[in-house]
Each structure stands twice: as C-alpha cells, then as structure tokens.
Design a protein around this motif. Structure first.
Motif, PDB file in Angstrom:
ATOM      1  N   ARG A  97       0.642  -1.361   0.001  1.00 42.16           N
ATOM      2  CA  ARG A  97      -0.042  -0.110   0.186  1.00 42.16           C
ATOM      3  C   ARG A  97       0.825   1.218  -0.214  1.00 42.16           C
ATOM      4  N   LYS A  98       2.272   1.675   1.005  1.00 40.36           N
ATOM      5  CA  LYS A  98       2.934   3.145   0.936  1.00 40.36           C
ATOM      6  C   LYS A  98       3.560   2.755  -0.544  1.00 40.36           C
ATOM      7  N   GLN A  99       3.405   1.075  -1.444  1.00 42.56           N
ATOM      8  CA  GLN A  99       3.920   2.289  -2.532  1.00 42.56           C
ATOM      9  C   GLN A  99       3.331   2.123  -4.462  1.00 42.56           C
ATOM     10  N   GLY A 100       1.790   2.271  -3.468  1.00 44.81           N
ATOM     11  CA  GLY A 100       0.409   2.401  -4.367  1.00 44.81           C
ATOM     12  C   GLY A 100      -0.571   1.514  -5.037  1.00 44.81           C
ATOM     13  N   VAL A 101       0.185   0.113  -5.085  1.00 41.49           N
ATOM     14  CA  VAL A 101      -0.984  -0.841  -4.370  1.00 41.49           C
ATOM     15  C   VAL A 101      -1.939  -0.888  -3.692  1.00 41.49           C
TER      16      VAL A 101
END
Length: 367
Positions: A97-101
């Motif tokens: 989630r932190k990488q935009g997924v």
C-alpha cells in the motif's frame, strides 16, 4: 444482510457459549468488541455478516453504529500455519500500500490466539464491486467490458513493478529456487491432504519438476490473482479499487501470477473447473486469455513462451489445495457447506484435466 444476534454455530456471543459447541466458532462477539474497543474501532454493539466466496480464510463485515469494518481470519484449527498466517498477510498489504498498490487499509492486527483461536486482522470496508456471475450495469457496455479486463492486467503489472530489492519486502520470500520449492511443497501436501488415489497428481508433479523454467524476475506475487479477487470502483470507467485475499502472497516469480490468472480465466469455449468463479468474462467484449497475455507482455517485456508451464502449475496446485478443502468437508469440518465441498469430488479431476491440457500432453504426463 447484517445480523446482530449470534447464530450459535459460526458466531457466538461469548466464551461460555463457545465452550458448549462441538467445533470452535469463527467469531466470539464479546471478544471482538473488546479488541475493537482497545483499538478505538467504533462504538457500541457489533453486527456482522459473512462476505466473499473465500474457501480458505474467512471474511466478515462488521458494523458498530455507522462505522463499517472487515475482519479476516483463518479457518478453524487444526491448520498449517504457513498457509493461514494472518499477521504476515496483513503486513504485506501494509507494505505494498505504501508503494501505491490498491489494497484496503489495515487498521489493527491481533496475533493473540486466545481471542478467537487464531490470529486475525481488521481492515477498512470498501464499497466497491466484486465481479463474479453478474455484470454491473455501469460496466456492461462493450467498451467497459474491455476496460474491465484491461484493468485486471494493468493492476497485475502494477503489483509486479513494486520494488523488492531492499527493505522489509525483500524479506517476504526467497525468490531463488521458488518454483522448485512450490513443486516440492505441493507434492508433499497432497499426501497429507487426500483420502483417495488420483495418480495424475503425481505424474503432473513429476512433469513439472522435470521441466522447471528459469525465473526471469523476482517480484511481489499475490498467489491468487484473479478477477474475483479484485474490487472495482462503484462507477465507470472500470478501475480497480483494491486487490483482496492476500493469504498466498510472497516474493517470487511473477509468471506464477500470470499463469494462475490466465489458467483460471473464463473465455468462450474454455473448459470449466471449480475455480471458474467469474463466469461473466465468457460473454462478448471481454479480453481473451491471449489478449490478456499480450497486454502483460507489452508492459513487462518478458519471454512468455514458457507460460504453459506456469498455467499447468496453477491448476495442479489448485487441485491440491482444493483436495484439502474436500477432505475437511468429508470430515465434517465445514458445517453448512452444501455446495463447494461436495462439488470437488468431480471438480478436482477436472482441474487435473485442465493442467494436462496446458502441459500439452495426453492422459499420461511423461515428457
């Protein structure tokens, strides 16, 4: 439909009621309310309903007042921890989630097994659409059907482009030797999960082991990436709101995800298996398997000549984890399951037939 009262089988009010059951319940309302109070998640009595088509881990919608949450936990014990590690499943979602997924927000993780008998986690509720056997009206035009299946591939590419070279994600798997370990692990699982003799499991497993390809990359892989594990935004155009059900996620060979997606993807004329959970893609307008594959190739620039090996692996593995579900059903460990469990008597041989077709061989897998 949300319920406020326990059903006395899956859901009970308190530990005293749980102690009177022959099988442990899946939710103990008092325990969950106390945990949520401690984490500041809602106020007041808890209402609940089971959601999703998961046949392994279990998901509930919970509501307290006007606030809505989702609780996810493993099935009843006994179970192999490696396939039902809720803490790990929650943590990998936090990292991607932190990488935009696109994934739901993880709100609280409980690794104290004294509450429900297994670890669990609570995440945000998302009001999107999961597509299975009905096409939502707002995604029903030919253009939106194409956009829906295109979004499936593009979301997979987004996941596979997450950087796993350093940090905590790098420790979530051992990509070197991943494929060999998968074949060996599932071969061993068959022996402990079955009560019947299906010799093609062994022959296909042998073919897979003799023909293991060289992995071209290491990425986050979901492990159960299919249309039915994606939640779409509740309005057009087609956009993926969240990837769901991360129990099999790791760092490994990305073609394992593409192989599973395409092997279980329904298209006109494709063979039917117990994993055909989103049947609408048989209808006109959706991309075909080959179009999915071409779109992935354009964005990932990998050699897909070996993809049939991964598609064979996908259905062979599916036959083995479905056999575990079938065996639990035979033992009476899936009360209330009157559909999926009994269907696997014939469904698992169909999965093995499909694996043979992708391997490109006849009834005996020997090459």
């Amino acid at each position: 439909m949300m319920r406020t009262m326990p059903d006395g089988v899956e859901v009970v009010a308190n530990y005293a009621d749980a102690a009177r059951l022959g099988l442990p319940p899946l939710l103990i309302l008092d325990a969950v309310e106390e945990f949520m109070d401690a984490k500041g998640l809602g106020i007041g009595p808890l209402s609940w309903c089971r959601i999703g088509d998961g046949q392994s881990n279990v998901t509930y919608r919970l509501q307290r007042g006007t606030e809505v949450f989702v609780l996810r936990r493993g099935p009843r014990p006994p179970l192999p921890r490696s396939t039902h590690d809720m803490v790990r499943e929650a943590r990998i979602q936090q990292l991607v989630r932190k990488q935009g997924v696109p994934v739901p927000e993880i709100l609280a993780i409980c690794n104290d097994e004294s509450l429900l008998g297994v670890p669990f986690y609570i995440m945000s509720f998302l009001g999107g659409t999961v597509i299975t056997d009905r096409i939502p009206d707002y995604l029903s035009t030919t253009a939106q059907r194409k956009a829906t299946s295109a979004a499936v591939v593009d979301t997979l590419v987004q996941l596979h482009q997450v950087d796993v070279s350093a940090g905590e994600l790098a420790a979530f798997g051992r990509p070197e030797g991943y494929l060999k370990r998968q074949v060996q692990r599932f071969s061993a699982l068959w022996e402990v999960n079955t009560t019947r003799n299906l010799p093609e499991v062994v022959s296909i497993g042998g073919w897979l082991e003799r023909n293991i390809p060289t992995s071209q990359a290491a990425t986050v892989i979901h492990g159960d990436f299919r249309v039915g594990n994606l939640m779409f935004e509740p309005s057009s155009p087609a956009r993926v709101m969240a990837i769901l059900d991360w129990e099999m996620a790791t760092v490994g060979d990305p073609l394992a995800d593409l192989g599973y997606l395409t092997a279980t993807y329904s298209e006109p004329g494709s063979f039917s298996t117990p994993l055909e959970l989103t049947t609408v893609t048989r209808e006109p307008g959706y991309l075909t398997r080959e179009q999915l594959i071409s779109r992935y190739r354009e964005r990932m620039h990998v050699d897909l000549d070996v993809l049939p090996w991964y598609q064979t692996l996908a259905l062979w593995k599916a036959s083995i984890f479905c056999e575990a579900i079938y065996t639990r059903w035979l033992k009476g460990e899936r009360p209330g399951d009157t559909g999926f469990g009994p269907s696997l008597e014939e469904g698992i041989p169909r999965l093995l037939d499909g694996a043979r077709q992708f391997a490109g061989v006849g009834s005996t897998v020997a090459s």
